[in-house]
Design a protein around this motif. Structure first.
Motif, PDB file in Angstrom:
ATOM      1  N   VAL A  13       4.245  10.456  -9.146  1.00  0.00           N
ATOM      2  CA  VAL A  13       3.759  10.908 -10.452  1.00  0.00           C
ATOM      3  C   VAL A  13       3.038  12.247 -10.314  1.00  0.00           C
ATOM      4  O   VAL A  13       3.267  13.176 -11.093  1.00  0.00           O
ATOM      5  N   LEU A  14       2.188  12.365  -9.300  1.00  0.00           N
ATOM      6  CA  LEU A  14       1.375  13.573  -9.140  1.00  0.00           C
ATOM      7  C   LEU A  14       2.146  14.756  -8.561  1.00  0.00           C
ATOM      8  O   LEU A  14       1.915  15.896  -8.958  1.00  0.00           O
ATOM      9  N   LEU A  15       3.045  14.495  -7.614  1.00  0.00           N
ATOM     10  CA  LEU A  15       3.715  15.591  -6.904  1.00  0.00           C
ATOM     11  C   LEU A  15       5.133  15.880  -7.373  1.00  0.00           C
ATOM     12  O   LEU A  15       5.622  17.005  -7.209  1.00  0.00           O
ATOM     13  N   PHE A  16       5.804  14.878  -7.908  1.00  0.00           N
ATOM     14  CA  PHE A  16       7.213  15.028  -8.254  1.00  0.00           C
ATOM     15  C   PHE A  16       7.488  14.844  -9.746  1.00  0.00           C
ATOM     16  O   PHE A  16       8.631  14.703 -10.160  1.00  0.00           O
ATOM     17  N   ASP A  17       6.433  14.800 -10.546  1.00  0.00           N
ATOM     18  CA  ASP A  17       6.551  14.670 -12.010  1.00  0.00           C
ATOM     19  C   ASP A  17       7.371  13.453 -12.443  1.00  0.00           C
ATOM     20  O   ASP A  17       8.110  13.502 -13.420  1.00  0.00           O
ATOM     21  N   GLU A  18       7.219  12.338 -11.720  1.00  0.00           N
ATOM     22  CA  GLU A  18       7.887  11.111 -12.128  1.00  0.00           C
ATOM     23  C   GLU A  18       7.176  10.532 -13.351  1.00  0.00           C
ATOM     24  O   GLU A  18       5.981  10.751 -13.548  1.00  0.00           O
ATOM     25  N   PRO A  19       7.894   9.796 -14.178  1.00  0.00           N
ATOM     26  CA  PRO A  19       7.293   9.316 -15.435  1.00  0.00           C
ATOM     27  C   PRO A  19       6.245   8.223 -15.224  1.00  0.00           C
ATOM     28  O   PRO A  19       6.316   7.445 -14.275  1.00  0.00           O
ATOM     29  N   VAL A  20       5.278   8.208 -16.137  1.00  0.00           N
ATOM     30  CA  VAL A  20       4.278   7.133 -16.189  1.00  0.00           C
ATOM     31  C   VAL A  20       4.621   6.314 -17.429  1.00  0.00           C
ATOM     32  O   VAL A  20       4.532   6.808 -18.543  1.00  0.00           O
ATOM     33  N   THR A  21       5.032   5.077 -17.213  1.00  0.00           N
ATOM     34  CA  THR A  21       5.397   4.211 -18.333  1.00  0.00           C
ATOM     35  C   THR A  21       4.561   2.938 -18.277  1.00  0.00           C
ATOM     36  O   THR A  21       3.954   2.627 -17.244  1.00  0.00           O
ATOM     37  N   PHE A  22       4.565   2.221 -19.350  1.00  0.00           N
ATOM     38  CA  PHE A  22       3.837   0.952 -19.406  1.00  0.00           C
ATOM     39  C   PHE A  22       4.296   0.032 -18.286  1.00  0.00           C
ATOM     40  O   PHE A  22       3.482  -0.572 -17.595  1.00  0.00           O
ATOM     41  N   TRP A  23       5.612  -0.125 -18.126  1.00  0.00           N
ATOM     42  CA  TRP A  23       6.132  -1.074 -17.146  1.00  0.00           C
ATOM     43  C   TRP A  23       5.816  -0.671 -15.717  1.00  0.00           C
ATOM     44  O   TRP A  23       5.537  -1.522 -14.872  1.00  0.00           O
ATOM     45  N   ARG A  24       5.845   0.606 -15.419  1.00  0.00           N
ATOM     46  CA  ARG A  24       5.459   1.057 -14.071  1.00  0.00           C
ATOM     47  C   ARG A  24       3.999   0.704 -13.812  1.00  0.00           C
ATOM     48  O   ARG A  24       3.658   0.209 -12.741  1.00  0.00           O
ATOM     49  N   LEU A  25       3.138   0.970 -14.779  1.00  0.00           N
ATOM     50  CA  LEU A  25       1.718   0.635 -14.619  1.00  0.00           C
ATOM     51  C   LEU A  25       1.511  -0.875 -14.542  1.00  0.00           C
ATOM     52  O   LEU A  25       0.700  -1.356 -13.735  1.00  0.00           O
ATOM     53  N   PHE A  26       2.237  -1.631 -15.334  1.00  0.00           N
ATOM     54  CA  PHE A  26       2.138  -3.083 -15.310  1.00  0.00           C
ATOM     55  C   PHE A  26       2.490  -3.636 -13.931  1.00  0.00           C
ATOM     56  O   PHE A  26       1.751  -4.438 -13.355  1.00  0.00           O
ATOM     57  N   PHE A  27       3.621  -3.188 -13.396  1.00  0.00           N
ATOM     58  CA  PHE A  27       4.050  -3.718 -12.100  1.00  0.00           C
ATOM     59  C   PHE A  27       3.199  -3.185 -10.946  1.00  0.00           C
ATOM     60  O   PHE A  27       2.979  -3.895  -9.959  1.00  0.00           O
ATOM     61  N   LEU A  28       2.682  -1.989 -11.050  1.00  0.00           N
ATOM     62  CA  LEU A  28       1.738  -1.501 -10.039  1.00  0.00           C
ATOM     63  C   LEU A  28       0.472  -2.336 -10.039  1.00  0.00           C
ATOM     64  O   LEU A  28      -0.056  -2.684  -8.982  1.00  0.00           O
ATOM     65  N   THR A  29       0.001  -2.680 -11.224  1.00  0.00           N
ATOM     66  CA  THR A  29      -1.187  -3.526 -11.330  1.00  0.00           C
ATOM     67  C   THR A  29      -0.925  -4.896 -10.717  1.00  0.00           C
ATOM     68  O   THR A  29      -1.762  -5.416  -9.968  1.00  0.00           O
ATOM     69  N   SER A  30       0.228  -5.479 -11.007  1.00  0.00           N
ATOM     70  CA  SER A  30       0.542  -6.789 -10.426  1.00  0.00           C
ATOM     71  C   SER A  30       0.693  -6.691  -8.911  1.00  0.00           C
ATOM     72  O   SER A  30       0.315  -7.617  -8.190  1.00  0.00           O
ATOM     73  N   LEU A  31       1.193  -5.578  -8.412  1.00  0.00           N
ATOM     74  CA  LEU A  31       1.299  -5.361  -6.972  1.00  0.00           C
ATOM     75  C   LEU A  31      -0.086  -5.332  -6.325  1.00  0.00           C
ATOM     76  O   LEU A  31      -0.327  -5.999  -5.316  1.00  0.00           O
ATOM     77  N   ILE A  84       0.847  -1.198   0.000  1.00  0.00           N
ATOM     78  CA  ILE A  84       0.000   0.000   0.000  1.00  0.00           C
ATOM     79  C   ILE A  84       0.877   1.240   0.000  1.00  0.00           C
ATOM     80  O   ILE A  84       0.647   2.187  -0.761  1.00  0.00           O
ATOM     81  N   GLY A  85       1.897   1.225   0.836  1.00  0.00           N
ATOM     82  CA  GLY A  85       2.823   2.363   0.877  1.00  0.00           C
ATOM     83  C   GLY A  85       3.554   2.556  -0.437  1.00  0.00           C
ATOM     84  O   GLY A  85       3.704   3.684  -0.918  1.00  0.00           O
ATOM     85  N   ALA A  86       4.007   1.462  -1.036  1.00  0.00           N
ATOM     86  CA  ALA A  86       4.728   1.559  -2.305  1.00  0.00           C
ATOM     87  C   ALA A  86       3.817   2.075  -3.413  1.00  0.00           C
ATOM     88  O   ALA A  86       4.197   2.967  -4.181  1.00  0.00           O
ATOM     89  N   PHE A  87       2.609   1.534  -3.483  1.00  0.00           N
ATOM     90  CA  PHE A  87       1.655   1.984  -4.508  1.00  0.00           C
ATOM     91  C   PHE A  87       1.349   3.471  -4.333  1.00  0.00           C
ATOM     92  O   PHE A  87       1.419   4.245  -5.291  1.00  0.00           O
ATOM     93  N   GLY A  88       1.030   3.859  -3.109  1.00  0.00           N
ATOM     94  CA  GLY A  88       0.713   5.265  -2.849  1.00  0.00           C
ATOM     95  C   GLY A  88       1.881   6.186  -3.138  1.00  0.00           C
ATOM     96  O   GLY A  88       1.709   7.294  -3.653  1.00  0.00           O
ATOM     97  N   THR A  89       3.088   5.723  -2.835  1.00  0.00           N
ATOM     98  CA  THR A  89       4.274   6.541  -3.072  1.00  0.00           C
ATOM     99  C   THR A  89       4.533   6.713  -4.564  1.00  0.00           C
ATOM    100  O   THR A  89       4.895   7.808  -5.011  1.00  0.00           O
ATOM    101  N   VAL A  90       4.329   5.665  -5.353  1.00  0.00           N
ATOM    102  CA  VAL A  90       4.505   5.789  -6.803  1.00  0.00           C
ATOM    103  C   VAL A  90       3.469   6.757  -7.377  1.00  0.00           C
ATOM    104  O   VAL A  90       3.809   7.637  -8.179  1.00  0.00           O
ATOM    105  N   VAL A  91       2.229   6.623  -6.956  1.00  0.00           N
ATOM    106  CA  VAL A  91       1.181   7.530  -7.443  1.00  0.00           C
ATOM    107  C   VAL A  91       1.498   8.972  -7.027  1.00  0.00           C
ATOM    108  O   VAL A  91       1.410   9.899  -7.834  1.00  0.00           O
TER     109      VAL A  91
END
Length: 114
Positions: A83-101, A73-80
């Motif tokens: 993206v929203l606060l620190f302009d980190e990239p949104v890529t296919f693989w990040r979304l793929f692994f977040l979904t699997s998480l 939960i912490g990792a998912f929230g931190t990645v989101v």
């Protein structure tokens, strides 16, 4: 959903809060830096306490499951938040692994309920 699972979810959200606080502290100095460090201390304290409470009582969540779900939960929230606060990239693989998480966390919750 039992009270312990609700406590665990809230604890995971506070884990996101302490990670965000550290990121903000890296960008700050002076009083804002002190504010973000204080926010980190409060969030980590609450997060750990809620993790502790979720692993006890009548409907205790096993330590391995609780820690994995709390961390996810912490990792998912931190990645989101990144993206929203620190302009980190949104890529296919990040979304793929977040979904699997997320699917893994749901699976852990389902098998721990029985």
């Amino acid at each position: 959903m039992s009270t312990n699972w609700i406590l665990l979810i809230i604890g995971g959200l506070f884990e996101t809060g302490f990670a965000i606080s550290l990121g903000k502290a890296q960008q700050a100095s002076g009083k804002p830096f002190a504010f973000w460090l204080l926010t980190f201390a409060v969030c980590v304290t609450i997060s750990m306490y809620l993790l502790f409470k979720a692993m006890g009582g009548d409907k205790a969540i096993p330590v391995g499951t609780a820690y994995a779900v709390w961390g996810a939960i912490g990792a998912f929230g931190t990645v989101v938040a990144g993206v929203l606060l620190f302009d980190e990239p949104v890529t296919f693989w990040r979304l793929f692994f977040l979904t699997s998480l997320v699917l893994s966390v749901v699976g852990l919750q389902m098998v721990s309920s029985s």
